[in-house]
Design a protein around this motif. Structure first.
Motif, mmCIF file in Angstrom:
data_model
loop_
_atom_site.group_PDB
_atom_site.id
_atom_site.type_symbol
_atom_site.label_atom_id
_atom_site.label_comp_id
_atom_site.label_asym_id
_atom_site.label_seq_id
_atom_site.Cartn_x
_atom_site.Cartn_y
_atom_site.Cartn_z
ATOM 1 N N LYS A 1 -4.201 3.662 2.769
ATOM 2 C CA LYS A 1 -5.236 2.724 2.121
ATOM 3 C C LYS A 1 -6.345 3.661 1.743
ATOM 4 N N TYR B 1 0.274 -9.049 15.634
ATOM 5 C CA TYR B 1 -0.682 -8.164 14.597
ATOM 6 C C TYR B 1 0.234 -6.772 14.594
ATOM 7 N N LEU C 1 -9.853 0.566 8.469
ATOM 8 C CA LEU C 1 -8.684 0.261 7.346
ATOM 9 C C LEU C 1 -7.491 -0.501 7.964
ATOM 10 N N ASN C 2 -7.386 -0.577 9.411
ATOM 11 C CA ASN C 2 -6.137 -1.030 9.977
ATOM 12 C C ASN C 2 -6.567 -2.048 11.060
ATOM 13 N N GLY C 3 -5.964 -3.145 11.008
ATOM 14 C CA GLY C 3 -6.480 -4.242 11.921
ATOM 15 C C GLY C 3 -5.964 -4.020 13.339
ATOM 16 N N THR C 4 -4.726 -3.497 13.372
ATOM 17 C CA THR C 4 -4.018 -3.503 14.553
ATOM 18 C C THR C 4 -4.625 -2.494 15.373
ATOM 19 N N GLU D 1 3.285 -4.304 14.185
ATOM 20 C CA GLU D 1 4.752 -4.343 13.773
ATOM 21 C C GLU D 1 5.641 -4.152 14.890
ATOM 22 N N LYS E 1 0.875 -1.238 0.078
ATOM 23 C CA LYS E 1 -0.030 0.067 -0.146
ATOM 24 C C LYS E 1 0.743 1.167 0.070
ATOM 25 N N ASP F 1 -0.849 3.953 7.826
ATOM 26 C CA ASP F 1 -1.293 2.903 7.167
ATOM 27 C C ASP F 1 -2.507 2.894 6.700
ATOM 28 N N ASP G 1 0.620 1.992 12.126
ATOM 29 C CA ASP G 1 -0.575 1.577 12.495
ATOM 30 C C ASP G 1 -1.105 2.818 13.487
ATOM 31 N N GLY H 1 -8.620 -7.879 7.698
ATOM 32 C CA GLY H 1 -7.695 -7.034 6.856
ATOM 33 C C GLY H 1 -6.307 -7.120 6.801
ATOM 34 N N ALA H 2 -5.847 -8.268 7.660
ATOM 35 C CA ALA H 2 -4.406 -8.325 7.687
ATOM 36 C C ALA H 2 -4.024 -10.123 7.764
HETATM 37 N N1 HSE Z 1 -0.511 -3.530 9.769
HETATM 38 C C1 HSE Z 1 -1.550 -3.715 8.878
HETATM 39 C C2 HSE Z 1 -2.988 -3.753 9.677
HETATM 40 C C3 HSE Z 1 -1.415 -4.673 8.066
HETATM 41 O O1 HSE Z 1 -2.844 -3.875 11.108
HETATM 42 O O2 HSE Z 1 -3.911 -3.323 9.188
HETATM 43 C C4 HSE Z 1 -2.386 -4.923 6.783
HETATM 44 O O3 HSE Z 1 -2.192 -3.696 6.151
#
Ligand code: HSE
Length: 415
Positions: free
Chosen positions: A200, A183, A153-156, A185, A100, A196, A191, A296-297
């Motif tokens: 997106k 989940y 749009l961000n799973g974390t 980084e 992305k 991130d 995040d 989403g991840a």
């Molecule tokens: N770090 C991103 C998230 C991974 O948590 O959504 C997927 O793009």
């Protein structure tokens, strides 16, 4: 047999080779031909890997091999991904990517290079991991004029907020848990600071409105300042706090686009999307709201979207797919100060009545109190009327000039 190369053997890259191997028959049925992984590019050695003989450290081997018609870029980061993808496209190879950051930074240019070279550049996995969103927006919703896209749009960050809301966990503890579960980084700034999600929503906006929206022009807030008190006020108001990326097409054809944590009403379909799941709402003039939901991840969800793009490229080796947008400028996006929103403000003063009285005076009566029984005596929250964010900022300065401390300020989502 169609020969492909995979650039990168990290989490997503290893998932791509795994799916192509384990789903060989399924993919053969879909394509009518076998997909052969001829090369895997990685600087590390994988001597015990079943495809150990396919690994290479040399990009030139891939770009110069005329057998390679499709390349999957799953390295992440902008460099050297950008240079490699550009050279593959210039060599007439189709490229698919989950990256992305690359698409948000260089999408318009890479799509133009793909077009010039009669190749495809596809990036389904770059938004929403395993959720189909790019292809549905580009193809299934093509008959619609889209005027809004909004999503988690961000799973974390959604996992962290869910832990704060459902388990009363502090932000730091929820972040630590997300990191332990793999989940987040190791450096979770992209995040938790919203970058991130920003990349997106830029990709979705570019696709929806046909002009590249660059992340540097998009107001981006993360979730690091959210407290458990804010979570409780949101509940009292009748909603939950979610990190939302949102873009709206205004009447003057400019875009109101931002990433921000906001109060999402319980009636919204996005309010129930918890844990690492993502949810994206697309508003079309024919369809009304369409919501996409899923993981989403993660390795296999994201890799499944990459493999679907590989299959699509293999099916379209001669006929290019028409996914395209042109370059966009700074003036495509309105300044954030012009973005109209109602706000939740958490205020602290000498006593709660005083803070509320001053807020009423500053906002010309256009505020409603939001009272939490267990709040400290000196604290009260208010919900303002919708107004441009620049005006809210001035009023926050006015409150502070009158000794009212603004502890939190969050958008009220119109979702
Ligand atoms: N770090 C991103 C998230 C991974 O948590 O959504 C997927 O793009």
């Amino acid at each position: 047999m169609i020969s492909i190369a995979i650039m990168g053997h990290g989490v997503v890259g290893s998932g791509v080779s795994e799916i192509i191997t384990t789903h060989k028959n399924k993919l053969f049925t879909a394509l009518g031909e076998e997909i052969d992984i001829k090369y895997i590019l990685d600087l590390r050695d994988f001597p015990d890997h079943p495809l150990a003989d396919r690994f290479t450290k040399d990009f030139e081997t891939i770009v110069n091999d005329v057998d390679i018609r499709v390349v999957a870029e799953v390295m992440g980061g902008v460099h050297p991904s950008y240079e490699y993808v550009k050279r593959c496209l210039e060599a007439g190879k189709s490229v698919v990517t989950s990256n992305k950051e690359l698409v948000a930074a260089h999408g318009a240019e890479l799509l133009a290079i793909a077009k010039e070279n009669n190749a495809n550049f596809l990036f389904e996995a770059s938004v929403g991991g395993g959720i189909p969103i790019i292809r549905p927006m580009d193809q299934c919703l093509v008959a619609n004029n889209v005027d809004e896209v909004a999503g988690i749009l961000n799973g974390t960050t959604n996992y962290i907020l869910t832990k704060m809301i459902n388990d009363g966990m502090q932000f730091e503890d929820a972040l630590k848990l997300a990191q332990e579960l793999g989940y987040a980084e190791r450096n979770p700034a992209a995040d938790i600071e919203g970058h991130d999600a920003c990349r997106k929503i830029c990709i979705l906006a570019s696709l929806a409105f046909g002009k590249h929206v660059y992340p540097q022009y998009v107001h981006t807030e993360g979730i690091t300042a959210i407290t458990l008190e804010d979570v409780k006020y949101a509940e009292k108001w009748g909603g939950v706090i979610k990190l939302i990326g949102q873009v709206k097409l205004l009447e003057n054809k400019k875009l109101d686009i931002f990433v921000a944590p906001m109060f999402v009403p319980n009636k919204s379909q996005l309010s129930d999307i918890d844990d690492v799941f993502n949810g994206i709402m697309v508003r079309g003039d024919c369809t009304g709201d369409v919501v996409f939901y899923g993981r989403g991840a993660g390795k296999l969800p994201t890799a499944s979207a990459v493999v679907a793009d590989i299959v699509d490229c293999c099916k379209h080796l001669k006929a290019r797919k028409r996914i395209f947008w042109t370059d966009g400028g700074e003036d495509l996006v309105i300044p954030y100060d012009e973005s109209v929103t109602a706000m939740y403000l958490r205020l602290k003063s000498k006593d709660e009545h005083c803070a509320y009285d001053i807020a009423k005076e500053v906002f010309d009566g256009n505020v409603e109190p939001l009272v939490l029984e267990e709040a400290q005596e000196s604290e009260i929250a208010v919900i303002t009327n919708p107004m441009p964010y620049g005006m809210i900022k001035n009023k926050i300065s006015d409150l502070e000039a009158k000794d009212v401390c603004v502890l939190s300020a969050l958008r009220i989502g119109d979702l």
